[in-house]
Design a protein around this motif. Structure first.
Motif, PDB file in Angstrom:
ATOM      1  N   ILE A 142       0.830  -1.204   0.000  1.00  0.00           N
ATOM      2  CA  ILE A 142       0.000   0.000   0.000  1.00  0.00           C
ATOM      3  C   ILE A 142       0.862   1.251   0.000  1.00  0.00           C
ATOM      4  CG2 ILE A 142      -1.776   1.249   1.286  1.00  0.00           C
ATOM      5  CD1 ILE A 142      -2.639  -1.480   2.430  1.00  0.00           C
ATOM      6  N   ASN A 143       1.952   1.202   0.751  1.00  0.00           N
ATOM      7  CA  ASN A 143       2.816   2.379   0.839  1.00  0.00           C
ATOM      8  C   ASN A 143       4.209   1.953   1.275  1.00  0.00           C
ATOM      9  OD1 ASN A 143       3.331   5.348   0.995  1.00  0.00           O
ATOM     10  ND2 ASN A 143       3.652   4.863   3.151  1.00  0.00           N
ATOM     11  N   MET A 144       5.219   2.576   0.669  1.00  0.00           N
ATOM     12  CA  MET A 144       6.605   2.409   1.102  1.00  0.00           C
ATOM     13  C   MET A 144       7.216   3.791   1.217  1.00  0.00           C
ATOM     14  SD  MET A 144       9.794   0.360  -0.653  1.00  0.00           S
ATOM     15  CE  MET A 144      11.375   0.232   0.201  1.00  0.00           C
ATOM     16  N   SER A 145       7.840   4.078   2.340  1.00  0.00           N
ATOM     17  CA  SER A 145       8.396   5.416   2.543  1.00  0.00           C
ATOM     18  C   SER A 145       9.603   5.342   3.460  1.00  0.00           C
ATOM     19  CB  SER A 145       7.341   6.356   3.136  1.00  0.00           C
ATOM     20  OG  SER A 145       6.920   5.890   4.405  1.00  0.00           O
ATOM     21  N   CYS A 162       7.225  -0.355   5.098  1.00  0.00           N
ATOM     22  CA  CYS A 162       6.526  -0.990   3.979  1.00  0.00           C
ATOM     23  C   CYS A 162       5.191  -1.501   4.519  1.00  0.00           C
ATOM     24  CB  CYS A 162       7.381  -2.130   3.436  1.00  0.00           C
ATOM     25  SG  CYS A 162       6.897  -2.740   1.821  1.00  0.00           S
ATOM     26  N   ALA A 228       8.018  -2.699  -4.154  1.00  0.00           N
ATOM     27  CA  ALA A 228       7.995  -1.237  -4.222  1.00  0.00           C
ATOM     28  C   ALA A 228       9.399  -0.741  -3.919  1.00  0.00           C
ATOM     29  CB  ALA A 228       6.986  -0.660  -3.233  1.00  0.00           C
ATOM     30  N   THR A 230      11.921   2.945  -2.845  1.00  0.00           N
ATOM     31  CA  THR A 230      12.040   4.335  -2.432  1.00  0.00           C
ATOM     32  C   THR A 230      13.511   4.712  -2.475  1.00  0.00           C
ATOM     33  OG1 THR A 230      11.395   5.958  -0.748  1.00  0.00           O
ATOM     34  CG2 THR A 230      12.302   3.884   0.048  1.00  0.00           C
TER      35      THR A 230
END
Length: 451
Positions: A142-145, A162, A228, A230
């Motif tokens: 859903i999101n990697m930052s 993650c 994913a 970053t």
């Protein structure tokens, strides 16, 4: 599993109790007929485990005997969802009771639907059955930052997270692709790894500038995989480089001092003269800065305008500086030794008066031997010198060699010595004469020894 108190209230309601409370009924002992005894309901459906892929429909069964006149309730997630066919969570439109049954239909199943569902009869002695539902889904990241937007200071830390939606629970792997290196998997020796629910994180400590790169999160289970990436940039304080550490000039002769500061975050560059900040409005100085490069043009009006000039670069991570000496004495550069031949370059705006080579044994504490060198012709204040040490009657051995030059102002020369080695070569007449070779020229030395 928790139930709402209103369900218990149903059992305590005197109108729904097993015994009549109407006074007239209680007193009518002569004409009343015996009431048929109510059959206790049972659930015939055994506990089941359901598996369904996300987005598909699933029906949870609840067969009750007797069906007629029996009310069933559905519970999930510590809450009651249905009393009979009446929904108690109108916001959950995907849940419904199948018509003419007590089965629960779940449409477009989601991961959040996974868990225990209980069907229970509403009676004095309720009975129920528990079903487990597992909604399956291939991993979706859903999101990697990265913390601080992926920017960190050298020596600092960074946390990369993650957020993964998957069922069954996925295996999560990490890797990095750094500059001029292939993709490398990260292990416990590289970072600390943590899992909290479906949030996976990696904590990297004591970052180095070489850790700049693309970081990858891979999530895998038996239904599929997803990845994913970053970017992480590790910054440090600037690194200042100067074209020359010593520059020759003269009064009324402009000198250009050059420096460059290298770092991802462009630094602010300042110049100092003998520790004092140089302002742009000072007449004898002109500062020209473009990006990470800066030039200081000095127009000396007198001897006091010579000295130590420092280029300093600063960014949010620190400062760094290098100094340049602006002198009137000769500057010797590019000293090189090749066999008995020495070459170097002299810069001097003032006329040269003397030049010499000084030699000293590298293995003994002897005195320096001075050999005078003829003065060459100048070309634009630049002197190219080539000098051979043949036939100077030196003893064999290893020597340190420095060049000294004097102009009308003062002496100048090399700070670091070059090393030469004097060896003997025996000719056919058994006479001996010295032959010189650079210490670093091993091949030449071997050839001489073979003669």
């Amino acid at each position: 599993m928790q139930r709402r108190e209103t369900i218990d209230d149903i059992y305590d309601d005197p109108l729904l109790g097993d015994e009549a409370t109407d006074d007239e009924t209680m007193n009518d002992t002569d004409n009343s007929e015996p009431q048929p005894q109510k059959i206790k309901a049972v659930i015939e459906t055994p506990p089941k485990h359901y598996e369904v892929k996300a987005g598909e429909n699933v029906m949870l069964e609840c067969k009750v005997t007797p069906d007629k006149g029996t009310v069933a309730a559905w519970f999930a997630k510590d809450s009651q969802y249905f009393m009979g066919s009446i929904g108690l969570h109108p916001e959950e439109t995907r849940y419904s009771i199948v018509e003419d049954t007590k089965d629960l239909m779940i449409r477009k199943a989601q991961l959040s639907d996974s868990g225990v569902f209980r069907c229970e009869t509403l009676q004095k002695e309720p009975v129920g059955v528990n079903h487990t539902l597992l909604v399956l889904q291939a991993p979706i990241i859903i999101n990697m930052s990265a913390s601080n937007g992926g920017r960190a200071a050298a020596g600092g830390d960074i946390v990369i997270t993650c957020l993964v939606a998957a069922s069954p629970v996925p295996t999560v792997l990490w890797s990095v692709t750094r500059k001029d290196r292939g993709n490398e998997r990260l292990t416990e020796k590289d970072a600390d790894f943590h899992v909290e629910g479906n949030l996976y994180s990696m904590h990297i400590k004591d970052l180095k500038k070489e850790d700049t790169g693309a970081y990858y999160c891979y999530a895998l289970n038996r239904l599929g995989s997803h990845q994913a990436e970053t970017t992480v940039v590790v910054n440090g304080k600037p690194q200042v480089h100067v074209a020359k550490t010593i520059v020759n000039s003269a009064v009324q002769i402009k000198a250009v001092l050059q420096c460059a500061a290298h770092e991802e975050i462009r630094p602010h560059i300042r110049w100092y003269k003998d520790g004092q900040l140089i302002e742009n409005n000072m007449a004898q100085y002109v500062i020209s800065t473009s990006g990470s490069h800066s030039n200081l043009t000095v127009s000396p009006a007198g001897d006091a305008d010579f000295g130590t000039f420092t280029c300093e670069a600063e960014n949010e991570y620190g400062t760094h500086n290098r100094s340049i000496e602006l002198v009137q004495s000769p500057v010797v550069e590019d000293l090189d030794v090749n066999g008995p031949r020495m070459t170097w370059t002299v810069h001097s705006h003032q006329p040269l008066e003397e030049m010499e080579v000084q030699l000293k044994s590298a293995n003994e504490d002897g005195d320096w031997t001075t050999i005078n060198v003829p003065l060459p012709e100048a070309s634009h204040h630049r002197y190219e010198v080539s000098f051979t040490l043949e036939d100077k009657q030196l003893q064999p051995g290893k020597y340190m060699a420095v060049v000294k030059v004097k102009n009308s102002k003062s002496w100048g020369g090399t700070n670091e010595p070059a090393f030469v080695t004097v060896v003997y070569r025996q000719n056919s007449a058994h006479s001996i004469r010295p032959v010189y070779t650079a210490l670093s020229t091993i091949l030449m030395y071997l050839l001489v020894r073979m003669l």
